[in-house]
Write a protein that holds these residues in place. Structure first.
Motif, PDB file in Angstrom:
ATOM      1  N   GLU A 137       0.816  -1.211   0.000  1.00 38.05           N
ATOM      2  CA  GLU A 137       0.000   0.000   0.000  1.00 38.05           C
ATOM      3  C   GLU A 137       0.853   1.266   0.000  1.00 38.05           C
ATOM      4  O   GLU A 137       0.394   2.332  -0.437  1.00 38.05           O
ATOM      5  CB  GLU A 137      -0.933   0.003   1.219  1.00 38.05           C
ATOM      6  CG  GLU A 137      -2.120  -0.928   1.123  1.00 38.05           C
ATOM      7  CD  GLU A 137      -1.799  -2.362   1.496  1.00 38.05           C
ATOM      8  OE1 GLU A 137      -2.725  -3.203   1.497  1.00 38.05           O
ATOM      9  OE2 GLU A 137      -0.621  -2.656   1.806  1.00 38.05           O
ATOM     10  N   ASP A 140       1.068   3.057  -3.175  1.00 32.81           N
ATOM     11  CA  ASP A 140      -0.193   3.620  -3.653  1.00 32.81           C
ATOM     12  C   ASP A 140      -0.408   4.966  -2.970  1.00 32.81           C
ATOM     13  O   ASP A 140      -0.730   5.024  -1.780  1.00 32.81           O
ATOM     14  CB  ASP A 140      -1.341   2.651  -3.322  1.00 32.81           C
ATOM     15  CG  ASP A 140      -2.692   3.131  -3.828  1.00 32.81           C
ATOM     16  OD1 ASP A 140      -2.845   4.330  -4.153  1.00 32.81           O
ATOM     17  OD2 ASP A 140      -3.625   2.307  -3.879  1.00 32.81           O
ATOM     18  N   GLY A 141      -0.209   6.047  -3.712  1.00 37.31           N
ATOM     19  CA  GLY A 141      -0.318   7.374  -3.135  1.00 37.31           C
ATOM     20  C   GLY A 141      -1.677   7.649  -2.514  1.00 37.31           C
ATOM     21  O   GLY A 141      -1.769   8.276  -1.448  1.00 37.31           O
ATOM     22  N   LEU A 142      -2.749   7.172  -3.141  1.00 34.76           N
ATOM     23  CA  LEU A 142      -4.087   7.401  -2.598  1.00 34.76           C
ATOM     24  C   LEU A 142      -4.286   6.654  -1.282  1.00 34.76           C
ATOM     25  O   LEU A 142      -4.921   7.163  -0.347  1.00 34.76           O
ATOM     26  CB  LEU A 142      -5.153   6.975  -3.616  1.00 34.76           C
ATOM     27  CG  LEU A 142      -5.276   7.866  -4.860  1.00 34.76           C
ATOM     28  CD1 LEU A 142      -6.306   7.289  -5.821  1.00 34.76           C
ATOM     29  CD2 LEU A 142      -5.654   9.288  -4.464  1.00 34.76           C
ATOM     30  N   MET A 144      -1.959   6.026   0.897  1.00 34.56           N
ATOM     31  CA  MET A 144      -1.223   6.781   1.905  1.00 34.56           C
ATOM     32  C   MET A 144      -1.967   8.059   2.298  1.00 34.56           C
ATOM     33  O   MET A 144      -1.955   8.464   3.470  1.00 34.56           O
ATOM     34  CB  MET A 144       0.178   7.111   1.409  1.00 34.56           C
ATOM     35  CG  MET A 144       1.101   5.890   1.281  1.00 34.56           C
ATOM     36  SD  MET A 144       1.438   5.037   2.868  1.00 34.56           S
ATOM     37  CE  MET A 144       0.215   3.707   2.812  1.00 34.56           C
ATOM     38  N   LEU A 145      -2.643   8.693   1.344  1.00 33.03           N
ATOM     39  CA  LEU A 145      -3.454   9.877   1.666  1.00 33.03           C
ATOM     40  C   LEU A 145      -4.589   9.516   2.606  1.00 33.03           C
ATOM     41  O   LEU A 145      -4.863  10.234   3.588  1.00 33.03           O
ATOM     42  CB  LEU A 145      -4.008  10.502   0.390  1.00 33.03           C
ATOM     43  CG  LEU A 145      -3.029  11.332  -0.448  1.00 33.03           C
ATOM     44  CD1 LEU A 145      -3.664  11.706  -1.780  1.00 33.03           C
ATOM     45  CD2 LEU A 145      -2.620  12.591   0.310  1.00 33.03           C
ATOM     46  N   ARG A 148      -3.158   8.879   6.025  1.00 34.11           N
ATOM     47  CA  ARG A 148      -2.804  10.139   6.688  1.00 34.11           C
ATOM     48  C   ARG A 148      -4.041  10.825   7.263  1.00 34.11           C
ATOM     49  O   ARG A 148      -4.006  11.357   8.381  1.00 34.11           O
ATOM     50  CB  ARG A 148      -2.117  11.076   5.696  1.00 34.11           C
ATOM     51  CG  ARG A 148      -1.579  12.364   6.335  1.00 34.11           C
ATOM     52  CD  ARG A 148      -1.069  13.305   5.276  1.00 34.11           C
ATOM     53  NE  ARG A 148      -2.166  13.887   4.508  1.00 34.11           N
ATOM     54  CZ  ARG A 148      -2.018  14.512   3.349  1.00 34.11           C
ATOM     55  NH1 ARG A 148      -0.819  14.601   2.783  1.00 34.11           N
ATOM     56  NH2 ARG A 148      -3.067  15.037   2.725  1.00 34.11           N
ATOM     57  N   HIS A 191      12.843   7.045  -4.414  1.00 33.74           N
ATOM     58  CA  HIS A 191      11.629   7.751  -4.826  1.00 33.74           C
ATOM     59  C   HIS A 191      10.518   7.563  -3.795  1.00 33.74           C
ATOM     60  O   HIS A 191       9.785   8.511  -3.466  1.00 33.74           O
ATOM     61  CB  HIS A 191      11.175   7.230  -6.190  1.00 33.74           C
ATOM     62  CG  HIS A 191       9.834   7.724  -6.622  1.00 33.74           C
ATOM     63  ND1 HIS A 191       9.619   9.017  -7.052  1.00 33.74           N
ATOM     64  CD2 HIS A 191       8.623   7.100  -6.658  1.00 33.74           C
ATOM     65  CE1 HIS A 191       8.334   9.167  -7.349  1.00 33.74           C
ATOM     66  NE2 HIS A 191       7.719   8.027  -7.122  1.00 33.74           N
ATOM     67  N   VAL A 192      10.396   6.364  -3.264  1.00 27.92           N
ATOM     68  CA  VAL A 192       9.337   6.072  -2.290  1.00 27.92           C
ATOM     69  C   VAL A 192       9.528   6.893  -1.021  1.00 27.92           C
ATOM     70  O   VAL A 192       8.573   7.475  -0.480  1.00 27.92           O
ATOM     71  CB  VAL A 192       9.309   4.567  -1.966  1.00 27.92           C
ATOM     72  CG1 VAL A 192       8.288   4.256  -0.886  1.00 27.92           C
ATOM     73  CG2 VAL A 192       9.020   3.754  -3.230  1.00 27.92           C
ATOM     74  N   GLN A 195       8.503  10.447  -1.552  1.00 28.85           N
ATOM     75  CA  GLN A 195       7.047  10.610  -1.587  1.00 28.85           C
ATOM     76  C   GLN A 195       6.451  10.561  -0.179  1.00 28.85           C
ATOM     77  O   GLN A 195       5.539  11.321   0.144  1.00 28.85           O
ATOM     78  CB  GLN A 195       6.423   9.524  -2.468  1.00 28.85           C
ATOM     79  CG  GLN A 195       6.680   9.709  -3.959  1.00 28.85           C
ATOM     80  CD  GLN A 195       6.132  11.038  -4.460  1.00 28.85           C
ATOM     81  OE1 GLN A 195       4.963  11.359  -4.273  1.00 28.85           O
ATOM     82  NE2 GLN A 195       6.991  11.814  -5.112  1.00 28.85           N
ATOM     83  N   LEU A 196       6.964   9.663   0.672  1.00 31.16           N
ATOM     84  CA  LEU A 196       6.464   9.596   2.044  1.00 31.16           C
ATOM     85  C   LEU A 196       6.774  10.886   2.800  1.00 31.16           C
ATOM     86  O   LEU A 196       5.953  11.374   3.590  1.00 31.16           O
ATOM     87  CB  LEU A 196       7.064   8.395   2.767  1.00 31.16           C
ATOM     88  CG  LEU A 196       6.578   7.026   2.284  1.00 31.16           C
ATOM     89  CD1 LEU A 196       7.359   5.906   2.965  1.00 31.16           C
ATOM     90  CD2 LEU A 196       5.075   6.839   2.535  1.00 31.16           C
ATOM     91  N   LEU A 199       4.304  13.470   1.673  1.00 30.11           N
ATOM     92  CA  LEU A 199       2.938  13.207   2.136  1.00 30.11           C
ATOM     93  C   LEU A 199       2.759  13.461   3.631  1.00 30.11           C
ATOM     94  O   LEU A 199       1.699  13.933   4.061  1.00 30.11           O
ATOM     95  CB  LEU A 199       2.558  11.747   1.824  1.00 30.11           C
ATOM     96  CG  LEU A 199       2.161  11.446   0.386  1.00 30.11           C
ATOM     97  CD1 LEU A 199       2.100   9.941   0.168  1.00 30.11           C
ATOM     98  CD2 LEU A 199       0.805  12.069   0.069  1.00 30.11           C
TER      99      LEU A 199
END
Length: 316
Positions: A137, A140-142, A144-145, A148, A191-192, A195-196, A199
């Motif tokens: 998961e 998967d940016g969504l 993680m959103l 959050r 990259h991961v 992104q974290l 976010l």
């Protein structure tokens, strides 16, 4: 993120955890380590009931923890956590006498799916938690959103010391292992991690740095720590006690950074000023300065290099 820790009389900074050391919960010397009689330099430790313990050993590990807890000193000057295996194991741990001698829990493979199963059990307790982001998961940016949005809830956020990034588990999802001589940032995980950070950091979550797998490559470890700090990560879990001095020495701050941080947080500082040939702007650099001051309070200021060290650099 700075918050009041239940066992402290002053605000808690995630930098105070240092380089946490994972160890299996069935270690025979658990009490000696928990009380600082063994490995006295540890700032924090995580007794693991998950990946470091086989399925066959989980019951013995929980019985061992139950037997050790009464002998834990109440004020050992170090932070003690248990990495649970799943919500069912958390329930068994919470029922143990003297479990209040533990500061909190690491929640592995944390997703929305297990969110309620964990936090419903923690209501009404003083335990802090460190959810670990280490499943597919995370890619998967969504997802993680959505996670959050749940973590920032008023009754959840104060309980979270930091979010842990499970680098090895995430690499395993990709079917990869970090090659020798490369930092985690030289792999797809770079990259991961970025992104974290994007976010979660703007919402005042601290994030920890993934472990470094190799014990005989201090040059790459140091390079990776520099990149951890550049990404705003706080603390790096150690896989062996020998890694801890190298990690924590790298957390000492540069004197110039410390002096700029002090000036940026001076109430009388001008809005913009020049210092150490850098532009310092209170409106944009003050949060960085506060993070530097938190680090300095835990690790001090780096000592200047000796002439011999400079000579060695010139030769290399």
């Amino acid at each position: 993120m700075t918050l009041l820790h239940p066992s402290l009389s002053e605000p808690f900074s995630p930098w105070m955890l240092g380089a946490p050391l994972y160890m299996p919960a069935h270690r025979r010397d658990l009490v000696a380590i928990a009380n600082g009689e063994k490995l006295p330099f540890l700032r924090s430790m995580i007794f693991c009931t998950e990946d470091a313990v086989s399925d066959a050993d989980i019951d013995n590990s929980l019985r061992h923890l139950a037997a050790c807890l009464p002998d834990f000193d109440d004020h050992a000057g170090r932070f003690r956590f248990i990495r649970v295996r799943n919500p069912e194991v958390l329930a068994r741990l919470l029922a143990l006498p003297h479990i209040e001698k533990i500061d909190g829990f690491v929640l592995p493979k944390f997703t929305e799916e297990v969110f309620d199963a964990y936090f419903s059990q923690l209501q009404g307790t003083a335990f802090k938690v460190m959810p670990t982001l280490e499943t597919r998961e995370v890619f998967d940016g969504l997802a993680m959103l959505r996670l959050r949005e749940r973590l920032v809830q008023a009754d959840i956020f104060p309980r979270i010391l930091m979010l842990r990034i499970g680098g090895n588990d995430l690499m395993n999802v990709l079917g990869l292992r970090r090659p020798r001589g490369l930092t985690i940032y030289d792999t797809p995980m770079g990259h991961v991690i970025a992104q974290l950070v994007i976010l979660f950091k703007p919402y005042h979550f601290a994030l920890s740095a993934p472990v470094f797998d190799y014990l005989n490559d201090t040059a790459t470890l140091h390079k990776e720590i520099v990149l951890d700090l550049a990404h705003g990560l706080t603390g790096k879990t150690a896989i062996h006690p020998d890694q801890i001095p190298a990690i924590e020495a790298a957390y000492a701050v540069d004197r110039e950074d410390y002096e700029m941080a002090l000036s940026l947080n001076d109430d009388d500082a001008p809005a913009v000023f020049r210092m150490h040939n850098s532009m310092c702007e209170v409106a944009t650099h003050q949060q960085w300065g506060k993070a530097i001051l938190h680090r300095q309070s835990c690790y001090g200021v780096k000592m200047p290099r000796t002439l011999d060290e400079y000579a060695g650099l010139a030769v290399s």
